[in-house]
Design a protein around this motif. Structure first.
Motif, PDB file in Angstrom:
ATOM      1  N   PRO A  97       0.810  -1.229   0.000  1.00  0.00           N
ATOM      2  CA  PRO A  97       0.000   0.000   0.000  1.00  0.00           C
ATOM      3  C   PRO A  97       0.842   1.277   0.000  1.00  0.00           C
ATOM      4  O   PRO A  97       0.481   2.260  -0.658  1.00  0.00           O
ATOM      5  CB  PRO A  97      -0.834  -0.121   1.280  1.00  0.00           C
ATOM      6  N   GLN A  98       1.979   1.272   0.718  1.00  0.00           N
ATOM      7  CA  GLN A  98       2.845   2.450   0.712  1.00  0.00           C
ATOM      8  C   GLN A  98       3.438   2.672  -0.676  1.00  0.00           C
ATOM      9  O   GLN A  98       3.537   3.813  -1.144  1.00  0.00           O
ATOM     10  CB  GLN A  98       3.969   2.281   1.749  1.00  0.00           C
ATOM     11  N   ALA A  99       3.856   1.583  -1.332  1.00  0.00           N
ATOM     12  CA  ALA A  99       4.411   1.707  -2.679  1.00  0.00           C
ATOM     13  C   ALA A  99       3.354   2.227  -3.646  1.00  0.00           C
ATOM     14  O   ALA A  99       3.635   3.079  -4.504  1.00  0.00           O
ATOM     15  CB  ALA A  99       4.949   0.353  -3.155  1.00  0.00           C
ATOM     16  N   GLU A 100       2.131   1.725  -3.510  1.00  0.00           N
ATOM     17  CA  GLU A 100       1.046   2.202  -4.378  1.00  0.00           C
ATOM     18  C   GLU A 100       0.771   3.683  -4.149  1.00  0.00           C
ATOM     19  O   GLU A 100       0.531   4.435  -5.107  1.00  0.00           O
ATOM     20  CB  GLU A 100      -0.216   1.380  -4.099  1.00  0.00           C
ATOM     21  N   THR A 101       0.828   4.118  -2.884  1.00  0.00           N
ATOM     22  CA  THR A 101       0.610   5.534  -2.572  1.00  0.00           C
ATOM     23  C   THR A 101       1.698   6.396  -3.194  1.00  0.00           C
ATOM     24  O   THR A 101       1.427   7.466  -3.761  1.00  0.00           O
ATOM     25  CB  THR A 101       0.568   5.754  -1.048  1.00  0.00           C
ATOM     26  N   PHE A 102       2.956   5.922  -3.104  1.00  0.00           N
ATOM     27  CA  PHE A 102       4.046   6.678  -3.731  1.00  0.00           C
ATOM     28  C   PHE A 102       3.806   6.845  -5.223  1.00  0.00           C
ATOM     29  O   PHE A 102       3.918   7.952  -5.769  1.00  0.00           O
ATOM     30  CB  PHE A 102       5.394   6.001  -3.505  1.00  0.00           C
ATOM     31  N   TRP A 103       3.463   5.755  -5.894  1.00  0.00           N
ATOM     32  CA  TRP A 103       3.316   5.823  -7.345  1.00  0.00           C
ATOM     33  C   TRP A 103       2.122   6.704  -7.756  1.00  0.00           C
ATOM     34  O   TRP A 103       2.181   7.376  -8.783  1.00  0.00           O
ATOM     35  CB  TRP A 103       3.179   4.424  -7.943  1.00  0.00           C
ATOM     36  N   ARG A 104       1.068   6.710  -6.952  1.00  0.00           N
ATOM     37  CA  ARG A 104      -0.042   7.610  -7.256  1.00  0.00           C
ATOM     38  C   ARG A 104       0.399   9.063  -7.175  1.00  0.00           C
ATOM     39  O   ARG A 104       0.077   9.875  -8.051  1.00  0.00           O
ATOM     40  CB  ARG A 104      -1.213   7.362  -6.284  1.00  0.00           C
ATOM     41  N   GLU A 105       1.176   9.390  -6.134  1.00  0.00           N
ATOM     42  CA  GLU A 105       1.645  10.765  -5.987  1.00  0.00           C
ATOM     43  C   GLU A 105       2.670  11.101  -7.067  1.00  0.00           C
ATOM     44  O   GLU A 105       2.683  12.206  -7.614  1.00  0.00           O
ATOM     45  CB  GLU A 105       2.249  10.964  -4.590  1.00  0.00           C
ATOM     46  N   PHE A 106       3.551  10.145  -7.386  1.00  0.00           N
ATOM     47  CA  PHE A 106       4.536  10.357  -8.452  1.00  0.00           C
ATOM     48  C   PHE A 106       3.833  10.622  -9.778  1.00  0.00           C
ATOM     49  O   PHE A 106       4.202  11.546 -10.525  1.00  0.00           O
ATOM     50  CB  PHE A 106       5.452   9.145  -8.566  1.00  0.00           C
ATOM     51  N   SER A 107       2.807   9.819 -10.096  1.00  0.00           N
ATOM     52  CA  SER A 107       2.067   9.997 -11.344  1.00  0.00           C
ATOM     53  C   SER A 107       1.377  11.352 -11.387  1.00  0.00           C
ATOM     54  O   SER A 107       1.304  11.995 -12.450  1.00  0.00           O
ATOM     55  CB  SER A 107       1.038   8.876 -11.495  1.00  0.00           C
ATOM     56  N   ARG A 108       0.879  11.794 -10.230  1.00  0.00           N
ATOM     57  CA  ARG A 108       0.222  13.096 -10.177  1.00  0.00           C
ATOM     58  C   ARG A 108       1.213  14.216 -10.457  1.00  0.00           C
ATOM     59  O   ARG A 108       0.885  15.198 -11.132  1.00  0.00           O
ATOM     60  CB  ARG A 108      -0.433  13.298  -8.809  1.00  0.00           C
ATOM     61  N   GLN A 109       2.450  14.059  -9.957  1.00  0.00           N
ATOM     62  CA  GLN A 109       3.453  15.108 -10.130  1.00  0.00           C
ATOM     63  C   GLN A 109       4.251  14.974 -11.425  1.00  0.00           C
ATOM     64  O   GLN A 109       5.038  15.866 -11.769  1.00  0.00           O
ATOM     65  CB  GLN A 109       4.433  15.094  -8.944  1.00  0.00           C
TER      66      GLN A 109
ATOM     67  N   ALA B  43      13.222  -2.317  -2.824  1.00  0.00           N
ATOM     68  CA  ALA B  43      13.321  -1.978  -4.246  1.00  0.00           C
ATOM     69  C   ALA B  43      12.386  -2.862  -5.070  1.00  0.00           C
ATOM     70  O   ALA B  43      11.708  -2.392  -5.996  1.00  0.00           O
ATOM     71  CB  ALA B  43      14.761  -2.122  -4.727  1.00  0.00           C
ATOM     72  N   GLN B  44      12.332  -4.143  -4.727  1.00  0.00           N
ATOM     73  CA  GLN B  44      11.463  -5.046  -5.482  1.00  0.00           C
ATOM     74  C   GLN B  44       9.990  -4.736  -5.232  1.00  0.00           C
ATOM     75  O   GLN B  44       9.166  -4.824  -6.150  1.00  0.00           O
ATOM     76  CB  GLN B  44      11.786  -6.499  -5.113  1.00  0.00           C
ATOM     77  N   VAL B  45       9.654  -4.376  -3.989  1.00  0.00           N
ATOM     78  CA  VAL B  45       8.265  -4.004  -3.693  1.00  0.00           C
ATOM     79  C   VAL B  45       7.868  -2.775  -4.507  1.00  0.00           C
ATOM     80  O   VAL B  45       6.768  -2.708  -5.081  1.00  0.00           O
ATOM     81  CB  VAL B  45       8.092  -3.730  -2.185  1.00  0.00           C
ATOM     82  N   LEU B  46       8.778  -1.806  -4.587  1.00  0.00           N
ATOM     83  CA  LEU B  46       8.471  -0.582  -5.331  1.00  0.00           C
ATOM     84  C   LEU B  46       8.263  -0.873  -6.811  1.00  0.00           C
ATOM     85  O   LEU B  46       7.311  -0.390  -7.433  1.00  0.00           O
ATOM     86  CB  LEU B  46       9.598   0.436  -5.138  1.00  0.00           C
ATOM     87  N   VAL B  47       9.125  -1.697  -7.387  1.00  0.00           N
ATOM     88  CA  VAL B  47       9.009  -2.018  -8.818  1.00  0.00           C
ATOM     89  C   VAL B  47       7.778  -2.881  -9.082  1.00  0.00           C
ATOM     90  O   VAL B  47       7.080  -2.697 -10.080  1.00  0.00           O
ATOM     91  CB  VAL B  47      10.298  -2.712  -9.310  1.00  0.00           C
ATOM     92  N   ARG B  48       7.509  -3.808  -8.176  1.00  0.00           N
ATOM     93  CA  ARG B  48       6.349  -4.691  -8.357  1.00  0.00           C
ATOM     94  C   ARG B  48       5.039  -3.908  -8.412  1.00  0.00           C
ATOM     95  O   ARG B  48       4.080  -4.327  -9.079  1.00  0.00           O
ATOM     96  CB  ARG B  48       6.307  -5.710  -7.217  1.00  0.00           C
ATOM     97  N   ASN B  49       4.984  -2.776  -7.732  1.00  0.00           N
ATOM     98  CA  ASN B  49       3.763  -1.978  -7.672  1.00  0.00           C
ATOM     99  C   ASN B  49       3.753  -0.806  -8.653  1.00  0.00           C
ATOM    100  O   ASN B  49       2.818   0.002  -8.639  1.00  0.00           O
ATOM    101  CB  ASN B  49       3.551  -1.447  -6.252  1.00  0.00           C
ATOM    102  N   ALA B  50       4.771  -0.720  -9.498  1.00  0.00           N
ATOM    103  CA  ALA B  50       4.846   0.404 -10.436  1.00  0.00           C
ATOM    104  C   ALA B  50       3.729   0.314 -11.477  1.00  0.00           C
ATOM    105  O   ALA B  50       3.475  -0.756 -12.031  1.00  0.00           O
ATOM    106  CB  ALA B  50       6.199   0.425 -11.131  1.00  0.00           C
ATOM    107  N   PRO B  51       3.065   1.424 -11.767  1.00  0.00           N
ATOM    108  CA  PRO B  51       2.017   1.431 -12.796  1.00  0.00           C
ATOM    109  C   PRO B  51       2.634   1.574 -14.186  1.00  0.00           C
ATOM    110  O   PRO B  51       3.850   1.784 -14.328  1.00  0.00           O
ATOM    111  CB  PRO B  51       1.210   2.681 -12.435  1.00  0.00           C
ATOM    112  N   GLN B  52       1.826   1.468 -15.205  1.00  0.00           N
ATOM    113  CA  GLN B  52       2.267   1.784 -16.560  1.00  0.00           C
ATOM    114  C   GLN B  52       2.442   3.299 -16.660  1.00  0.00           C
ATOM    115  O   GLN B  52       1.523   4.051 -16.360  1.00  0.00           O
ATOM    116  CB  GLN B  52       1.235   1.306 -17.581  1.00  0.00           C
TER     117      GLN B  52
END
Length: 365
Positions: free
Chosen positions: A19-31, A87-96
């Protein structure tokens, strides 16, 4: 392009959740639209400022141009294996992401012949000589210098050599597939080499494949080699029955594969031959399920004290493997005590410690 990050390897690593990784990627995508207006250095600095709110031990590095297709976001742990799971958790949750692919760990530097300068001292990858050997299923290294190094620069030269090794071999190979590294005045007679560090990547790959036996191809059932051994701890009563170890020697082919980084140990108790057969069947069923799509591999089993059987696996997704084990136990092993342990073991220490001991024993026989 990368950011310079001060890394304290001794700090406690806080696990990054999905969930933390997903939250990061949502904010990253927004920015992301705003980040893409910056130059490369600005992109990296802003992206890492955001990332460090979630995973302070990781960094984003940019390969390519943020506005152009084919660019790459590299999630680096700076060689700190304690952070590799994050690192693997972050990549595993990365969106397109438009224009970007996302990968874990720094790749090798293209063109291994390069130099570095530190405090007016220059060292090139051709100035570093490498001797290499089998250190129990991983690659051990000796490093020496091909030119005289001033005594007051020796510490700098050794530090620069480690940085070069990381660039030449890539973050995963250097951190996971290389074991002991020792600086020597001259490479020891009898070791493979010496070879210039600038020429080492191809030599390393050939050694890992041909000598260590790492094809990284999943072994086929008909070709699998299993060894059966009796194991007795030193402090065990001589009259007590030995443990029976069945060791999957062919699993060595995929040892340290990045997509099989989690070690799963599943212990089930038994008090009769009928229950032992039931335990064996349910553990074999997990092996079959995982092997079907190459999502895991059974590496050894061990019957302990004639009261429990351990099955050990390396798997790609710990949650998926745990769920499968629990479903199989509930369906086929009701009333049998089960204990399941998971750990992140990218270097396959649990397997290779046995592999090294077994093969040393064979050589000494």
């Amino acid at each position: 392009m990368s950011a310079d990050i001060d890394q304290d390897d001794g700090q406690t690593v806080v696990p990054l959740s999905d969930p933390q990784a997903e939250t990061f990627w949502r904010e990253f995508s927004r920015q992301l639209p705003q980040l893409q207006t910056l130059d490369g250095q600005g992109f990296v600095m802003e992206a890492n400022e955001l990332l460090h709110n979630y995973a302070p031990g990781l960094s984003i590095e940019l390969e390519g141009v943020a506005k152009e297709a084919g660019s790459k976001l590299v999630i680096s742990a700076h060689g700190n294996t304690a952070e590799f799971e994050n690192a693997q958790v972050l990549v595993r949750n990365a969106p397109q992401l438009q224009n970007f692919t996302v990968q874990a760990y720094r790749s090798r530097t293209l063109g291994a012949d390069f130099g570095m300068r530190m405090e007016d001292f220059e060292l090139t990858s051709s100035d570093v000589l490498v001797g290499y050997y089998d250190a129990g299923g991983i690659t051990g290294l000796e490093l020496a210098f091909a030119k005289p190094i001033p005594s007051d620069m020796m510490g700098h030269a050794q530090h620069m050599s480690f940085i070069m090794l990381d660039h030449v071999l890539g973050e995963w190979d250097f951190s996971v597939r290389v074991g002991p590294v020792e600086f020597v005045e001259e490479i020891t007679n009898g070791l493979n080499g010496p070879v210039k560090l600038s020429e080492f990547p191809a030599v390393f790959d050939a050694f890992v494949r041909q000598t260590l036996g790492r094809t990284y191809e999943y072994p086929q059932e008909q070709d699998s080699r299993w060894l059966s051994l009796e194991v007795r701890a030193r402090d065990t009563d001589e009259d007590a029955p030995p443990d029976i170890l069945s060791f999957h020697d062919s699993a060595n082919a995929v040892a340290t594969r990045a997509d099989l980084s989690y070690f799963l140990e599943w212990r089930l108790s038994f008090d009769s031959q009928e229950q032992l057969d039931q335990v064996r069947d349910v553990q074999d069923a997990l092996d079959t399920e995982l092997a079907h799509h190459q999502r895991g591999i059974l590496v050894f089993t061990r019957v302990e004290n004639m009261s429990s059987r351990v099955a050990a696996f390396y798997v790609d997704d710990p949650a998926h493997a745990q769920q499968l084990a629990q479903q199989l136990a509930a369906k086929h092993a009701k009333g049998i005590k089960a204990e399941l342990n998971l750990s992140f073991d990218p270097a396959w220490n649990e397997y290779l410690s046995l592999y090294g001991a077994i093969h040393r024993r064979g050589e000494d026989a």
